[in-house]
Scaffold this motif. Structure first.
Motif, short mmCIF file in Angstrom:
data_model
loop_
_atom_site.label_atom_id
_atom_site.label_comp_id
_atom_site.label_asym_id
_atom_site.label_seq_id
_atom_site.Cartn_x
_atom_site.Cartn_y
_atom_site.Cartn_z
N ARG A 110 0.69 -1.34 -0.16
CA ARG A 110 0.21 -0.14 -0.20
C ARG A 110 0.85 1.27 0.04
N GLY A 111 2.25 1.23 -0.44
CA GLY A 111 3.19 2.19 -0.52
C GLY A 111 3.94 2.79 0.71
N TYR A 112 3.61 2.09 2.00
CA TYR A 112 4.63 2.45 2.96
C TYR A 112 6.02 1.94 2.79
N SER A 113 6.94 2.78 3.26
CA SER A 113 8.33 2.38 3.13
C SER A 113 9.02 2.63 4.15
N ASN A 114 10.24 2.27 4.46
CA ASN A 114 11.13 2.27 5.73
C ASN A 114 10.76 1.27 6.61
N LEU A 115 10.21 -0.10 6.24
CA LEU A 115 9.52 -0.94 7.26
C LEU A 115 10.57 -1.84 7.53
N LYS A 116 10.45 -2.48 8.81
CA LYS A 116 11.61 -3.32 9.29
C LYS A 116 10.72 -4.30 10.03
N ILE A 117 10.75 -5.50 9.92
CA ILE A 117 10.25 -6.57 10.62
C ILE A 117 11.05 -7.23 11.63
N PHE A 118 10.65 -7.17 13.10
CA PHE A 118 11.52 -7.62 14.17
C PHE A 118 11.02 -8.95 14.31
N PHE A 119 11.53 -9.98 13.68
CA PHE A 119 10.88 -11.36 13.75
C PHE A 119 10.79 -11.92 15.15
N GLY A 120 12.14 -11.64 15.94
CA GLY A 120 12.07 -12.15 17.35
C GLY A 120 11.01 -11.60 18.18
N GLY A 121 10.58 -10.33 17.83
CA GLY A 121 9.26 -9.93 18.42
C GLY A 121 9.22 -9.82 19.83
N TRP A 122 8.01 -9.87 20.45
CA TRP A 122 7.45 -9.88 21.70
C TRP A 122 8.46 -10.77 22.64
N GLU A 123 8.50 -11.94 22.22
CA GLU A 123 9.27 -12.86 22.91
C GLU A 123 10.73 -12.61 23.11
N ASP A 124 11.38 -12.08 22.24
CA ASP A 124 12.85 -11.84 22.27
C ASP A 124 12.88 -10.53 23.24
N TRP A 125 12.05 -9.74 22.76
CA TRP A 125 11.88 -8.23 23.70
C TRP A 125 11.90 -8.39 25.28
N VAL A 126 10.91 -9.34 25.52
CA VAL A 126 10.52 -9.48 26.89
C VAL A 126 11.97 -10.30 27.59
N ASN A 127 12.31 -11.44 26.98
CA ASN A 127 13.35 -12.08 27.36
C ASN A 127 14.54 -11.21 27.54
N ALA A 128 14.68 -10.27 26.98
CA ALA A 128 15.86 -9.18 27.22
C ALA A 128 15.63 -8.43 28.30
N GLY A 129 14.31 -8.42 28.85
CA GLY A 129 14.13 -7.41 29.84
C GLY A 129 14.12 -5.81 29.32
N LEU A 130 13.77 -5.79 28.21
CA LEU A 130 13.63 -4.48 27.55
C LEU A 130 12.16 -3.60 28.24
N PRO A 131 12.07 -2.50 28.11
CA PRO A 131 11.00 -1.83 28.26
C PRO A 131 9.37 -2.06 27.80
N VAL A 132 8.63 -2.76 28.65
CA VAL A 132 7.00 -2.98 28.21
C VAL A 132 6.37 -2.18 28.95
N GLN A 133 5.00 -2.40 28.54
CA GLN A 133 3.91 -1.70 29.26
C GLN A 133 2.57 -2.55 28.80
N GLU A 134 1.66 -2.52 29.74
CA GLU A 134 0.38 -3.04 29.47
C GLU A 134 -0.85 -2.01 29.22
N GLY A 135 -1.92 -2.71 28.75
CA GLY A 135 -3.24 -1.64 28.71
C GLY A 135 -3.26 -1.38 27.31
N PRO A 136 -4.69 -0.62 27.23
CA PRO A 136 -4.91 -0.06 25.86
C PRO A 136 -4.05 0.67 25.26
N GLN A 137 -4.37 1.01 24.06
CA GLN A 137 -3.25 2.32 23.23
C GLN A 137 -4.16 3.53 23.70
N PRO A 138 -2.97 4.45 24.03
CA PRO A 138 -3.46 5.74 24.45
C PRO A 138 -4.32 6.16 23.21
#
Length: 138
Positions: A110-138
């Motif tokens: 649909r024309g978006y550019s500068n896209l990157k896929i973080f394939f390890g995603g949520w699992e890798d992020w949490v396992n690395a102890g990086l910043p997370v949050q809960e709840g609905p989108q503001p």
């Protein structure tokens, strides 16, 4: 970096598509270290491609929720959610989940550019102890 309105043309199927002087590059695959670098430098917007319920249970800090199924079905214009000039990093649950890949390529089509896929995603992020949050989108 974000899609910009350009003259439109109609395909043989009747679908209206934007005409581009320069075609965007396909989404790039990245790993945790590069995702972390973009997060720390605040030059990227993270998109969580998981379903709303999963997003609300926990997501990368300040990530925007754009579930792949919803995007594919509704075809929304995301330009109001995506600040211009920032890298767009799309992730989902982890290496067993393909929602991030599907969303990245749907956005690319649909024309978006500068896209990157973080394939390890949520699992890798949490396992690395990086910043997370809960709840609905503001």
């Amino acid at each position: 970096i974000i899609k910009k309105p350009l003259p439109v043309k109609q395909s043989q199927s009747g679908e209206v598509r934007e005409s581009r002087a320069v075609e965007p590059q396909e989404p790039e695959w990245i790993e945790l270290e590069l995702a972390r670098k973009h997060f720390e430098e605040k030059d990227a917007i993270f998109i969580d491609a998981r379903e709303v319920e999963e997003y609300q249970e926990g997501h990368i800090q300040d990530a925007v929720n754009v579930p792949y199924g919803w995007y594919w079905k509704e075809h929304p214009d995301l330009s109001t959610l995506l600040p211009e000039g920032r890298v767009i990093i799309i992730y989902c649950s982890g290496s067993d989940c393909e929602a991030s890949v599907q969303l990245a390529f749907a956005m690319f089509e649909r024309g978006y550019s500068n896209l990157k896929i973080f394939f390890g995603g949520w699992e890798d992020w949490v396992n690395a102890g990086l910043p997370v949050q809960e709840g609905p989108q503001p």
